[in-house]
Design a protein around this motif. Structure first.
Motif, mmCIF file in Angstrom:
data_model
loop_
_atom_site.group_PDB
_atom_site.id
_atom_site.type_symbol
_atom_site.label_atom_id
_atom_site.label_comp_id
_atom_site.label_asym_id
_atom_site.label_seq_id
_atom_site.Cartn_x
_atom_site.Cartn_y
_atom_site.Cartn_z
ATOM 1 N N SER A 110 0.690 -0.902 -0.424
ATOM 2 C CA SER A 110 0.286 -0.057 0.280
ATOM 3 C C SER A 110 0.876 1.404 0.073
ATOM 4 O O SER A 110 0.297 2.428 0.278
ATOM 5 C CB SER A 110 -0.962 0.100 1.120
ATOM 6 N N PHE A 111 2.090 0.885 0.148
ATOM 7 C CA PHE A 111 2.942 2.430 0.204
ATOM 8 C C PHE A 111 4.330 2.286 -0.777
ATOM 9 O O PHE A 111 5.176 1.979 0.563
ATOM 10 C CB PHE A 111 3.681 2.383 2.337
ATOM 11 N N PRO A 112 4.693 2.495 -1.328
ATOM 12 C CA PRO A 112 5.152 1.836 -2.104
ATOM 13 C C PRO A 112 6.574 2.653 -2.642
ATOM 14 O O PRO A 112 7.340 2.355 -3.138
ATOM 15 C CB PRO A 112 4.586 2.276 -4.111
ATOM 16 N N GLU A 113 6.032 3.824 -2.122
ATOM 17 C CA GLU A 113 7.668 4.930 -2.047
ATOM 18 C C GLU A 113 8.248 5.029 0.011
ATOM 19 O O GLU A 113 9.525 5.299 -0.316
ATOM 20 C CB GLU A 113 7.155 6.784 -1.930
ATOM 21 N N MET A 114 7.589 3.481 0.085
ATOM 22 C CA MET A 114 8.108 3.571 1.711
ATOM 23 C C MET A 114 9.055 2.821 1.047
ATOM 24 O O MET A 114 9.436 1.953 0.636
ATOM 25 C CB MET A 114 7.395 2.128 2.249
ATOM 26 N N ASP A 115 10.633 2.816 2.554
ATOM 27 C CA ASP A 115 11.247 2.134 2.535
ATOM 28 C C ASP A 115 12.037 1.292 3.809
ATOM 29 O O ASP A 115 13.329 0.629 4.060
ATOM 30 C CB ASP A 115 12.998 2.921 1.913
ATOM 31 N N THR A 116 10.931 2.126 4.713
ATOM 32 C CA THR A 116 11.239 1.258 6.039
ATOM 33 C C THR A 116 9.880 1.171 6.698
ATOM 34 O O THR A 116 8.743 2.255 6.626
ATOM 35 C CB THR A 116 12.215 2.698 7.419
ATOM 36 N N LEU A 117 9.434 0.437 7.052
ATOM 37 C CA LEU A 117 8.114 0.239 8.472
ATOM 38 C C LEU A 117 8.477 0.163 9.916
ATOM 39 O O LEU A 117 9.694 -0.614 10.180
ATOM 40 C CB LEU A 117 7.702 -1.117 7.528
ATOM 41 N N ARG A 118 8.029 1.051 10.166
ATOM 42 C CA ARG A 118 8.264 1.176 12.010
ATOM 43 C C ARG A 118 6.997 0.589 12.418
ATOM 44 O O ARG A 118 5.980 0.596 12.411
ATOM 45 C CB ARG A 118 8.518 2.780 12.362
ATOM 46 N N LEU A 119 7.634 -0.263 13.719
ATOM 47 C CA LEU A 119 6.427 -0.590 14.737
ATOM 48 C C LEU A 119 6.912 -0.233 16.595
ATOM 49 O O LEU A 119 7.992 -0.287 16.410
ATOM 50 C CB LEU A 119 6.016 -2.098 14.421
ATOM 51 N N GLU A 120 5.675 0.029 16.845
ATOM 52 C CA GLU A 120 6.301 -0.574 18.538
ATOM 53 C C GLU A 120 5.428 -1.835 19.470
ATOM 54 O O GLU A 120 4.396 -1.850 18.531
ATOM 55 C CB GLU A 120 5.860 0.845 19.352
ATOM 56 N N VAL A 121 6.262 -2.488 19.835
ATOM 57 C CA VAL A 121 5.237 -3.452 20.351
ATOM 58 C C VAL A 121 5.902 -3.566 22.111
ATOM 59 O O VAL A 121 7.013 -3.895 21.780
ATOM 60 C CB VAL A 121 5.484 -5.044 19.568
ATOM 61 N N GLU A 122 4.740 -4.348 22.680
ATOM 62 C CA GLU A 122 5.223 -4.453 23.908
ATOM 63 C C GLU A 122 6.264 -6.098 24.481
ATOM 64 O O GLU A 122 6.435 -6.940 23.663
ATOM 65 C CB GLU A 122 4.026 -5.269 24.255
ATOM 66 N N GLU A 123 7.428 -5.516 25.210
ATOM 67 C CA GLU A 123 8.571 -6.032 24.832
ATOM 68 C C GLU A 123 8.191 -8.006 25.778
ATOM 69 O O GLU A 123 8.541 -8.896 24.969
ATOM 70 C CB GLU A 123 9.437 -6.448 26.000
ATOM 71 N N ALA A 124 6.775 -7.880 26.956
ATOM 72 C CA ALA A 124 6.509 -8.611 26.847
ATOM 73 C C ALA A 124 5.627 -10.492 25.602
ATOM 74 O O ALA A 124 5.057 -11.013 26.171
ATOM 75 C CB ALA A 124 5.515 -9.376 27.976
ATOM 76 N N ASN A 125 4.981 -9.298 24.743
ATOM 77 C CA ASN A 125 4.271 -9.997 23.367
ATOM 78 C C ASN A 125 5.352 -11.042 22.722
ATOM 79 O O ASN A 125 5.611 -10.363 21.198
ATOM 80 C CB ASN A 125 3.509 -9.282 22.505
ATOM 81 N N ALA A 126 6.150 -11.774 23.041
ATOM 82 C CA ALA A 126 6.736 -13.026 23.011
ATOM 83 C C ALA A 126 6.535 -13.031 21.425
ATOM 84 O O ALA A 126 6.915 -13.524 20.443
ATOM 85 C CB ALA A 126 7.777 -14.131 23.300
ATOM 86 N N ALA A 127 5.222 -13.393 21.506
ATOM 87 C CA ALA A 127 4.416 -14.251 19.580
ATOM 88 C C ALA A 127 4.797 -13.166 18.946
ATOM 89 O O ALA A 127 5.044 -13.140 17.798
ATOM 90 C CB ALA A 127 2.921 -15.193 19.772
#
Length: 162
Positions: A110-127
């Motif tokens: 959906s984002f053809p110009e994107m070169d980096t996809l970033r996210l934040e995730v809870e460190e206890a969410n191992a899965a």
């Protein structure tokens, strides 16, 4: 399930999916009362509706015609080459069926110009961390304020594309 752009008619089902998924994932970490407070704020119909009209974003659902099995929301940052994956959730009964992968693939497309996809995730969410690492994300740091104004710590992960 097929992935499609969400519409206003999906919001009640998206909210229900998020509430159930959050309780299944985070009650043991934060407690049910705090999870309820977070979902009432972050996943209210008004909050979800605002995402539908956000510029330079994509709000997706995985749908089998009977129910929603997952959802994702991503938006470009001030730099169009960096996209933030705000949400990617798969209903507990639908996990490990390729839905998360399908949603992630569609976000990337959906984002053809994107070169980096970033996210934040809870460190206890191992899965979730294992899923993201298996899909090319690498740990880039930590934040003490996941999503902004939450006070929840999180791991920052990025995937380089192209």
């Amino acid at each position: 399930m097929f992935v499609r752009t969400a519409s206003e008619r999906d919001l009640v089902a998206v909210r229900a999916l998020l509430v159930e998924t959050w309780h299944a994932t985070y009650d043991a970490i934060y407690g049910a009362e705090r999870v309820t407070a977070i979902t009432d704020d972050w996943h209210s119909i008004a909050s979800l509706k605002a995402r539908l009209t956000r510029p330079n974003s994509e709000f997706l659902v995985a749908d089998d015609g009977k129910r929603l099995g997952g959802m994702a929301f991503a938006a470009a940052t001030t730099d169009p080459k960096i996209v933030f994956l705000n949400q990617l959730y798969v209903h507990p009964a639908c996990q490990r069926q390729g839905i998360g992968q399908s949603l992630l693939d569609e976000v990337e497309a959906s984002f053809p110009e994107m070169d980096t996809l970033r996210l934040e995730v809870e460190e206890a969410n191992a899965a979730a961390i294992a899923f993201y690492e298996a899909n090319g994300f690498r740990r880039r740091g930590r934040t003490a304020d996941c999503g902004g104004n939450s006070g929840l710590p999180a791991l920052i992960m990025e995937k380089r594309l192209g």
